[in-house]
Scaffold this motif. Structure first.
Motif, short mmCIF file in Angstrom:
data_model
loop_
_atom_site.label_atom_id
_atom_site.label_comp_id
_atom_site.label_asym_id
_atom_site.label_seq_id
_atom_site.Cartn_x
_atom_site.Cartn_y
_atom_site.Cartn_z
N ASP A 128 25.73 11.40 -76.10
CA ASP A 128 27.18 11.23 -75.99
C ASP A 128 27.46 9.76 -75.70
O ASP A 128 26.97 9.22 -74.70
CB ASP A 128 27.74 12.11 -74.86
CG ASP A 128 29.26 12.12 -74.87
OD1 ASP A 128 29.87 11.44 -75.72
OD2 ASP A 128 29.85 12.83 -74.03
N LYS A 129 28.24 9.12 -76.55
CA LYS A 129 28.52 7.70 -76.37
C LYS A 129 29.41 7.45 -75.16
O LYS A 129 29.46 6.32 -74.66
CB LYS A 129 29.20 7.14 -77.63
CG LYS A 129 28.27 7.06 -78.83
CD LYS A 129 28.96 6.36 -80.00
CE LYS A 129 27.99 6.23 -81.18
NZ LYS A 129 28.62 5.54 -82.33
N MET A 176 19.21 4.37 -75.73
CA MET A 176 19.28 4.96 -77.07
C MET A 176 19.44 6.47 -77.00
O MET A 176 20.23 7.07 -77.75
CB MET A 176 18.03 4.58 -77.86
CG MET A 176 17.92 3.11 -78.19
SD MET A 176 16.31 2.64 -78.85
CE MET A 176 16.21 3.70 -80.29
N GLU A 177 18.71 7.13 -76.10
CA GLU A 177 18.83 8.58 -75.96
C GLU A 177 20.21 8.97 -75.43
O GLU A 177 20.79 9.97 -75.86
CB GLU A 177 17.74 9.10 -75.03
CG GLU A 177 16.34 8.99 -75.60
CD GLU A 177 16.17 9.82 -76.87
OE1 GLU A 177 16.67 10.96 -76.88
OE2 GLU A 177 15.58 9.31 -77.83
N VAL A 178 20.73 8.19 -74.49
CA VAL A 178 22.06 8.47 -73.97
C VAL A 178 23.10 8.33 -75.08
O VAL A 178 24.03 9.14 -75.19
CB VAL A 178 22.38 7.50 -72.80
CG1 VAL A 178 23.84 7.60 -72.41
CG2 VAL A 178 21.50 7.82 -71.60
N GLU A 179 22.94 7.33 -75.91
CA GLU A 179 23.89 7.13 -77.02
C GLU A 179 23.81 8.26 -78.04
O GLU A 179 24.83 8.65 -78.62
CB GLU A 179 23.60 5.79 -77.69
CG GLU A 179 24.63 5.38 -78.72
CD GLU A 179 24.38 3.98 -79.24
OE1 GLU A 179 25.19 3.49 -80.03
OE2 GLU A 179 23.35 3.38 -78.84
N TYR A 197 19.58 12.83 -65.36
CA TYR A 197 18.83 13.95 -65.92
C TYR A 197 18.03 13.52 -67.14
O TYR A 197 16.87 13.93 -67.32
CB TYR A 197 19.80 15.09 -66.28
CG TYR A 197 19.13 16.26 -66.95
CD1 TYR A 197 18.22 17.07 -66.26
CD2 TYR A 197 19.39 16.56 -68.29
CE1 TYR A 197 17.61 18.14 -66.89
CE2 TYR A 197 18.78 17.62 -68.92
CZ TYR A 197 17.89 18.41 -68.21
OH TYR A 197 17.27 19.47 -68.83
N LEU A 198 18.59 12.66 -67.99
CA LEU A 198 17.85 12.16 -69.16
C LEU A 198 16.67 11.30 -68.73
O LEU A 198 15.61 11.32 -69.36
CB LEU A 198 18.79 11.36 -70.06
CG LEU A 198 19.84 12.17 -70.83
CD1 LEU A 198 20.77 11.24 -71.60
CD2 LEU A 198 19.16 13.15 -71.77
N VAL A 199 16.84 10.55 -67.66
CA VAL A 199 15.72 9.76 -67.13
C VAL A 199 14.61 10.69 -66.64
O VAL A 199 13.41 10.43 -66.86
CB VAL A 199 16.20 8.83 -66.00
CG1 VAL A 199 15.03 8.14 -65.32
CG2 VAL A 199 17.15 7.78 -66.56
N LEU A 200 15.00 11.78 -65.97
CA LEU A 200 14.00 12.74 -65.51
C LEU A 200 13.25 13.37 -66.68
O LEU A 200 12.02 13.51 -66.65
CB LEU A 200 14.68 13.81 -64.66
CG LEU A 200 13.79 14.95 -64.14
CD1 LEU A 200 12.71 14.40 -63.22
CD2 LEU A 200 14.63 16.00 -63.42
#
Length: 497
Positions: A211-212, A205-208, A158-161
């Motif tokens: 939520d790590k 970086m956005e994923v981190e 979802y973050l990639v989208l």
């Protein structure tokens, strides 16, 4: 002499005498083709057993000591129809036959030997084939379930989208509801303006930031690596071949009562195992269709092993980008520490004489002494020289009574001031050191006029004349940096310049 030493050309060629067959020698008879006979002979030499015992084992269905591979090889060495007719029609002395022909002669007299060999081969290879197919089907099913039920992977996708829609905003590719799974491998191809960074690093970086825990999603997909090396369609074809072989053997057993006793129990157990494997294959097909719908892929063109390969590569690149970001942050942290240390050293070394209340201290600490006259070669001391490197007889220092008389004392005083300055900066910070850091009784707060020979005007090395009271720092009186100007000769005391 002529008879003993004559050349062979003179004697002529004598006719060779053929050996007559020895009495009692046996002549072997060959019925099989020469090449087939040779191959059968090589096959029989592996066992080092009499051919009659081998045929007896085959007749009784004892095939465990031979294995599926050797039985399959023997199945390929069976004689042709014409050779079978010759072997069955042979009524001579079997002792005159070679070992290969004698073995085939005994084998062809076994009832239904071809069907018996096929059933023995199937019984020996059925277990390993079924285990291999079961492992392949289970691995593919587990891999598809991991992709479907991994919440961390869903969040990352979802973050990639969102990242792609933000980059493509205003274009035809903006506001997309999904993307092809092959697009995940193209994230590393989108380079950033920062060297060594691409879109995959930004996604990490956005994923981190969100939520790590999401960073460890590749570790939860343990089955996709092995599943990427298994072909689903080939697995289904192997299952169908095994099912057909069992059906053929089952049909032969019902027709031949000689094999029924040996194979009836095996066939019943094999049918139950194939039914369970059939159910596992149906479950695999169902979960594969669900995964295709989940990833917005076409079911007729969807390949589960290709999907597992894509997510395996994506996970490896994701972890590599995570490590690259960690190393980049560590490098930036070290660079900032070096810059802060350098700035701290520069701030300590560049404190002015106004803060210390001692004229000429800044130039001494920073490497320059304006009182050094033309007698100095360069007029400046290097910045890196310490107080221990100051020469003892440098003229022009306040407090000297003569050339080179008071220099060690002045160096000691400068060292005391520097050490006190360093101690106060470390204890109270750079902003707590002001004009009044030195006490009025400090040795460097006083300056004595330098004694000069008679007839020479002393240079202005005294303390600055205090200005009227104001809120700003006192303005020091300018010192004379040039050589002393001789005064006119007179019998009275020297006039100050």
């Amino acid at each position: 002499m002529e008879e003993l030493f004559a050349s062979s050309q003179d004697q002529g060629v004598k006719p060779t005498r053929q050996r007559s067959p020895q009495r009692g020698a046996r002549t072997e008879i060959s019925i099989l083709d020469a090449k087939r006979s040779m191959n059968v002979g090589i096959f029989l030499k592996q066992f080092k057993r009499p051919v009659a015992d081998i045929v007896t084992d085959i007749r009784q269905g004892v095939a465990a000591m031979y294995g599926a591979d050797l039985l399959t090889e023997l199945r390929k060495l069976l004689p042709e129809k014409e050779e079978v007719k010759k072997l069955r029609a042979f009524d001579g002395d079997r002792g005159l036959l070679c070992e290969a022909d004698r073995f085939m002669l005994l084998l062809v007299h076994v009832p239904s030997y071809v069907e018996l060999l096929d059933s023995l081969v199937l019984r020996e290879e059925f277990g390993p084939l079924l285990a291999m197919l079961s492992v392949a089907v289970g691995t593919l099913t587990q891999a598809a379930g991991e992709i479907l039920h991994c919440e961390e992977l869903r969040t990352v996708l979802y973050l990639v989208l969102r990242t792609g829609n933000h980059m493509n905003a205003g274009g035809y590719a903006g506001n997309a509801f999904g993307y092809k799974m092959t697009s995940l491998l193209k994230l590393v191809d989108t380079r950033a303006n920062k060297p060594g960074m691409n879109l995959m690093h930004f996604v990490v970086m956005e994923v981190e930031k969100n939520d790590k825990k999401l960073l460890d999603f590749p570790n939860k997909l343990q089955s996709i690596g092995p599943a990427s090396r298994i072909l689903q369609q080939e697995t289904e074809r192997d299952f169908e071949k095994l099912k057909q072989k069992l059906a053929m053997v089952k049909g032969s057993v019902h027709k031949l009562p000689e094999i029924r006793e040996q194979m009836e129990d095996f066939i019943q157990g094999a049918e139950g195992q194939l039914q369970r494997l059939q159910a596992a294959l149906e479950e695999l097909q169902a979960v594969s269709c669900d995964l295709a719908n989940y990833l917005c892929e076409e079911q007729q063109h969807f390949q589960l092993e290709e999907c597992c390969r894509i997510f395996t590569v994506f996970g490896e690149k994701f972890l590599k980008a995570k490590e690259d970001n960690r190393q980049r942050r560590a490098g930036e942290r070290r660079r900032r520490q070096r810059e802060e240390a350098a700035a701290k050293r520069l701030s300590i070394a560049s404190c002015s004489h106004r803060e210390l209340g001692v004229p000429g201290l800044e130039s001494l600490l920073l490497g320059g002494d304006p009182s050094l006259g033309p007698g100095s070669a360069s007029g400046r001391l290097p910045r890196s020289r310490s107080l221990r490197q100051f020469p003892a007889g440098v003229p022009g220092t306040a407090g000297d009574e003569g050339p080179g008389d008071g220099r060690p004392e002045e160096v000691r005083r400068l060292r005391e001031v520097s050490e006190r300055l360093m101690g106060r900066r470390v204890a109270g910070g750079p902003n707590k050191l002001g004009r009044d850091s030195l006490s009025p009784a400090s040795p460097l707060s006083r300056a004595r006029p330098r004694s000069l020979p008679p007839g020479m005007a002393p240079a202005s090395h005294g303390p600055p004349t205090p200005a009227p009271a104001s809120h700003g720092p006192p303005t020091p009186a300018p010192a004379s940096h040039g050589p002393p100007t001789p005064a006119p000769a007179s019998h009275g005391p020297p006039t100050p310049a």
